[in-house]
Scaffold this active site. Structure first.
Site, PDB file in Angstrom:
ATOM      1  N   ASP A 181     -12.240  62.859  53.736  1.00  0.00           N
ATOM      2  CA  ASP A 181     -13.116  62.829  52.562  1.00  0.00           C
ATOM      3  C   ASP A 181     -13.395  64.264  52.120  1.00  0.00           C
ATOM      4  O   ASP A 181     -13.804  65.099  52.938  1.00  0.00           O
ATOM      5  CB  ASP A 181     -14.419  62.112  52.962  1.00  0.00           C
ATOM      6  CG  ASP A 181     -15.489  62.207  51.878  1.00  0.00           C
ATOM      7  OD1 ASP A 181     -15.114  62.321  50.697  1.00  0.00           O
ATOM      8  OD2 ASP A 181     -16.684  62.155  52.238  1.00  0.00           O
ATOM      9  N   ASP A 189     -18.721  61.688  49.919  1.00  0.00           N
ATOM     10  CA  ASP A 189     -19.278  60.335  49.718  1.00  0.00           C
ATOM     11  C   ASP A 189     -19.001  59.417  50.904  1.00  0.00           C
ATOM     12  O   ASP A 189     -19.311  58.226  50.874  1.00  0.00           O
ATOM     13  CB  ASP A 189     -18.762  59.713  48.414  1.00  0.00           C
ATOM     14  CG  ASP A 189     -17.254  59.453  48.443  1.00  0.00           C
ATOM     15  OD1 ASP A 189     -16.591  59.830  49.437  1.00  0.00           O
ATOM     16  OD2 ASP A 189     -16.728  58.873  47.466  1.00  0.00           O
ATOM     17  N   ASP A 233     -10.290  60.353  50.417  1.00  0.00           N
ATOM     18  CA  ASP A 233      -9.798  60.418  49.036  1.00  0.00           C
ATOM     19  C   ASP A 233      -8.432  61.100  48.983  1.00  0.00           C
ATOM     20  O   ASP A 233      -7.933  61.613  50.001  1.00  0.00           O
ATOM     21  CB  ASP A 233     -10.822  61.118  48.128  1.00  0.00           C
ATOM     22  CG  ASP A 233     -11.397  62.372  48.756  1.00  0.00           C
ATOM     23  OD1 ASP A 233     -10.587  63.164  49.275  1.00  0.00           O
ATOM     24  OD2 ASP A 233     -12.632  62.553  48.753  1.00  0.00           O
ATOM     25  N   ASP A 289       1.926  51.031  47.993  1.00  0.00           N
ATOM     26  CA  ASP A 289       1.605  49.640  48.336  1.00  0.00           C
ATOM     27  C   ASP A 289       1.417  48.867  47.027  1.00  0.00           C
ATOM     28  O   ASP A 289       0.632  49.280  46.172  1.00  0.00           O
ATOM     29  CB  ASP A 289       0.299  49.619  49.149  1.00  0.00           C
ATOM     30  CG  ASP A 289       0.256  48.527  50.192  1.00  0.00           C
ATOM     31  OD1 ASP A 289       0.803  47.449  49.923  1.00  0.00           O
ATOM     32  OD2 ASP A 289      -0.338  48.749  51.260  1.00  0.00           O
ATOM     33  N   ASP A 316       3.020  43.787  49.174  1.00  0.00           N
ATOM     34  CA  ASP A 316       2.044  43.147  50.057  1.00  0.00           C
ATOM     35  C   ASP A 316       2.146  41.623  49.994  1.00  0.00           C
ATOM     36  O   ASP A 316       2.200  41.052  48.905  1.00  0.00           O
ATOM     37  CB  ASP A 316       0.652  43.594  49.603  1.00  0.00           C
ATOM     38  CG  ASP A 316      -0.461  42.983  50.409  1.00  0.00           C
ATOM     39  OD1 ASP A 316      -0.651  43.428  51.548  1.00  0.00           O
ATOM     40  OD2 ASP A 316      -1.136  42.072  49.917  1.00  0.00           O
ATOM     41  N   GLU A 336       6.633  42.444  52.179  1.00  0.00           N
ATOM     42  CA  GLU A 336       6.212  41.651  53.331  1.00  0.00           C
ATOM     43  C   GLU A 336       6.815  40.272  53.240  1.00  0.00           C
ATOM     44  O   GLU A 336       6.982  39.746  52.153  1.00  0.00           O
ATOM     45  CB  GLU A 336       4.703  41.489  53.332  1.00  0.00           C
ATOM     46  CG  GLU A 336       3.947  42.721  53.632  1.00  0.00           C
ATOM     47  CD  GLU A 336       2.482  42.383  53.820  1.00  0.00           C
ATOM     48  OE1 GLU A 336       1.969  42.663  54.894  1.00  0.00           O
ATOM     49  OE2 GLU A 336       1.887  41.838  52.896  1.00  0.00           O
ATOM     50  N   HIS A 346      -3.177  48.634  59.601  1.00  0.00           N
ATOM     51  CA  HIS A 346      -4.575  48.486  59.193  1.00  0.00           C
ATOM     52  C   HIS A 346      -5.129  47.084  59.397  1.00  0.00           C
ATOM     53  O   HIS A 346      -6.290  46.843  59.073  1.00  0.00           O
ATOM     54  CB  HIS A 346      -4.693  48.878  57.715  1.00  0.00           C
ATOM     55  CG  HIS A 346      -3.859  47.982  56.845  1.00  0.00           C
ATOM     56  ND1 HIS A 346      -2.481  47.995  56.857  1.00  0.00           N
ATOM     57  CD2 HIS A 346      -4.200  47.017  55.963  1.00  0.00           C
ATOM     58  CE1 HIS A 346      -2.018  47.087  56.022  1.00  0.00           C
ATOM     59  NE2 HIS A 346      -3.052  46.478  55.458  1.00  0.00           N
ATOM     60  N   ASP A 347      -4.309  46.147  59.865  1.00  0.00           N
ATOM     61  CA  ASP A 347      -4.768  44.766  60.030  1.00  0.00           C
ATOM     62  C   ASP A 347      -4.968  44.375  61.487  1.00  0.00           C
ATOM     63  O   ASP A 347      -5.209  43.193  61.766  1.00  0.00           O
ATOM     64  CB  ASP A 347      -3.749  43.808  59.392  1.00  0.00           C
ATOM     65  CG  ASP A 347      -3.758  43.883  57.876  1.00  0.00           C
ATOM     66  OD1 ASP A 347      -4.846  44.062  57.292  1.00  0.00           O
ATOM     67  OD2 ASP A 347      -2.675  43.772  57.272  1.00  0.00           O
TER      68      ASP A 347
HETATM   69  C1  BGC Z   1      -2.732  43.329  53.842  1.00  0.00           C
HETATM   70  C2  BGC Z   1      -4.130  43.043  54.243  1.00  0.00           C
HETATM   71  C3  BGC Z   1      -4.808  42.373  53.080  1.00  0.00           C
HETATM   72  C4  BGC Z   1      -4.043  41.133  52.641  1.00  0.00           C
HETATM   73  C5  BGC Z   1      -4.498  40.655  51.321  1.00  0.00           C
HETATM   74  C6  BGC Z   1      -2.107  41.976  53.631  1.00  0.00           C
HETATM   75  O1  BGC Z   1      -0.789  42.047  53.507  1.00  0.00           O
HETATM   76  O2  BGC Z   1      -2.031  44.055  54.813  1.00  0.00           O
HETATM   77  O3  BGC Z   1      -4.820  44.201  54.612  1.00  0.00           O
HETATM   78  O4  BGC Z   1      -6.095  42.002  53.455  1.00  0.00           O
HETATM   79  O5  BGC Z   1      -2.682  41.402  52.497  1.00  0.00           O
HETATM   80  O6  BGC Z   1      -4.042  41.499  50.323  1.00  0.00           O
END
Ligand code: BGC
Length: 576
Positions: free
Chosen positions: A47, A51, A55, A124, A226, A280, A347-348
């Site tokens: 950051d 905030d 960023d 993404d 995604d 994906e 991140h999931d």
């Molecule tokens: C992402 C998640 C997201 C979900 C909805 C997934 O492919 O990796 O982090 O919550 O899609 O967009």
């Protein structure tokens, strides 16, 4: 933790590029096979305006750090305008930057800075759904005859209640949300604020291609699509058959039109630019995965299967035997055709060290190095999730009030509403929650780990004084320096990228051992996945020639018997 199982069961990263034909992978050398991807969760990286939210200027500030890792591609989680119901995976304007992250000028500078350092950028693209605050949805919900009505899936209420569909992030698990404005239900596989776009509508598809071209014109090098396997649906929404849960993907996505959409996308976008596409959706079988990624199809290229990460998605942790079986069978299925991603976190999911290694103070370092040795010595394109080069660990929240993730919060509501076991749910979350992997990057030992001068959106892990870039940079034996050495070793030896993989000692419950072999050169990789010493005879006939990597000072070897220290990982070049 159904949400995690489903989430992790569906992800596939796919690249779209040249034809492989019947040639071997090695003859089809490409930079994206040989490179290493670094994934940045921008909200948590750095950051610069105080905030508490990372960023783009923060990523720019750290470009030299990223370069120093040796990685060649950077994938940033979504950076578009978003109300942030799902941290950017709910996009309200695909041609603008989220205000918390900065401006389009910042983006342009970031892209320039990456390219100057010879690093590619992967954007993404979230187009299975948009935000409910996107103008398309605002229009769509306003009246049944609005020109945007058919951009989303609507079920008129006079037809009765729509057939059940599960929603990952809905507090009731219901993917149909009633909207009184037009007396109809809209579909949302994710949260209510993420209505699914209707890919069956050619106008929607054209909008998406135009958006992708907008970013390709700016110079991005790749796209990650995604949740894309969900895009093609059976829009008659039949009642799901008994037992559908065993093959969720078949009933929720991978519709018959998916391939035609991908071919169209290839024609419209990928073929016109020097870009690769990342998406994906591995489907549920190897055949599905090949049908998406084999290069001779001109669709997509790289499978990002989640079966490896599904191993151990419970408090019972994972069995090494199963882990080895999963990685071995996927490698075999892609040995001749197609290409895999290799990763242990994103991140999931929880932090790699906590889930697959051992985050206790004595074993964290060794196990992190061992896991990075694994990722970087397997066939496929390796991914490093930010902080895993340092051995960052789960934060392990105790109370629901500490979570920020919509999946955790709405999951909790559902457990309460259905009278489920709250204690059990919180225990699972503590270990498996997505927030574990989203805590701020640990840069140094200063307050808030050097991430922000303000209050971070998610707390910094208490261990930041020991686990951080500044400390680890100075220590030649640190996880960070081990990671860099492994990246370099992979770069210097194509055998790690393209070489044949052979599993050894399949039944051993502590050691994961395998060889990689290319053009007469053979490497032996031995990884002790346990906190105990593991003793075994050298599992190959050849003699050891040169120790190329070791996460301990020594290798104990006597009369061809090796003793591996807890979480020891080493790589030997074998004599011919
Ligand atoms: C992402 C998640 C997201 C979900 C909805 C997934 O492919 O990796 O982090 O919550 O899609 O967009």
């Amino acid at each position: 933790m159904k949400i995690f199982l489903i989430l992790t069961g569906v992800f596939l990263l796919i690249f779209s590029c040249a034809d492989q034909g019947k040639k071997t992978s090695y003859e089809d050398r490409t930079w994206w096979k040989e490179g290493v991807i670094y994934q940045i969760y921008p909200r948590s990286f750095k950051d610069t305006d105080g905030d508490g939210i990372g960023d783009l200027k923060g990523v720019i500030e750290k470009l030299d750090y990223i370069k120093s890792l040796g990685v060649s591609m950077v994938w940033l989680n979504p950076i578009y305008s978003s109300p942030n119901a799902d941290n950017g995976y709910d996009i309200s304007d695909y041609r603008n930057i989220m205000k918390e992250f900065g401006t389009m000028d910042d983006f342009d500078s970031l892209l320039k800075g990456l390219h100057e350092r010879d690093i590619k950028f992967v954007m993404d693209v979230v187009v299975n759904h948009s935000s409910d605050e996107h103008e398309w949805f605002k229009q769509s919900r306003s009246s049944r005859d609005n020109p945007y009505r058919d951009y989303y899936h609507w079920w008129p209420a006079e037809k009765g209640t729509p057939p059940y569909r599960y929603s990952l992030f809905d507090p009731k698990g219901d993917a149909w949300k009633y909207d009184s404005i037009t007396n109809a239900y809209y579909l949302h596989y994710f949260s209510q604020k993420q209505p699914d776009l209707k890919w069956e509508n050619p106008r929607v598809r054209q909008e998406v291609y135009d958006i992708m071209k907008f970013w390709a014109d700016k110079g991005v090098d790749g796209f990650r699509l995604d949740a894309f396997q969900y895009a093609a649906k059976d829009t008659t929404f039949p009642v799901l058959p008994v037992g559908y849960e065993k093959n969720v993907i078949k009933y929720y996505g991978m519709g018959p039109n998916l391939h035609s959409y991908l071919k169209e996308m290839y024609e419209e976008v990928f073929s016109k630019y020097d870009v690769f596409a990342v998406s994906e959706g591995a489907g549920s079988t190897f055949e599905d995965a090949h049908s998406l990624v084999d290069a001779d199809r001109n669709e997509l290229q790289m499978a990002y299967h989640f079966e490896g990460m599904d191993v151990g998605n419970s408090l019972d942790r994972f069995q090494l035997k199963e882990f080895k079986e999963v990685y071995t069978k996927w490698d075999s299925a892609f040995a001749k055709k197609g290409w895999l991603s290799v990763f242990l976190a994103n991140h999931d999911v929880p932090r790699m060290a906590s889930k697959f290694g051992n985050d206790s103070p004595i074993f964290r370092e060794a196990s992190t190095k061992m896991l990075n040795t694994f990722i970087l010595s397997m066939r496929g394109t390796p991914y490093c999730y930010y902080g895993d080069e340092l051995g960052m660990t789960n934060i392990g929240f105790d109370s629901i009030s500490q979570y920020q993730d919509i999946a955790a919060i709405n999951g909790y509501k559902k457990v309460i509403d259905t009278g489920g076991d709250v204690t059990q749910y919180l225990a699972s979350l503590k270990f498996l929650s997505r927030d574990n992997g989203r805590t701020p990057m640990q840069w140094d030992a200063s307050e808030q780990a050097g991430f922000t001068t303000g209050t971070p959106w998610l707390p910094v892990n208490d261990n930041y004084k020991k686990i951080n870039v500044a400390v680890e940079n100075e220590d030649p034996e640190s996880c960070l320096n081990h990671f860099k050495k492994m990246v370099q070793l992979r770069k210097d030896n194509p055998v790690f990228v393209y070489g044949k993989y052979t599993l050894l000692l399949p039944e051993h419950d502590q050691i994961y051992a395998y060889t990689r072999e290319l053009d007469g050169e053979k490497m032996l990789i031995m990884l002790n996945f346990s906190p105990e010493v593991a003793t075994v005879e050298i599992p190959v006939k050849k003699d050891l020639e040169e120790l190329l990597m070791n996460n301990y000072q020594n290798v104990f070897l006597k009369d061809r018997v090796l003793s591996l220290e807890p979480y020891q990982a080493f790589i030997y070049k074998l004599k011919n």
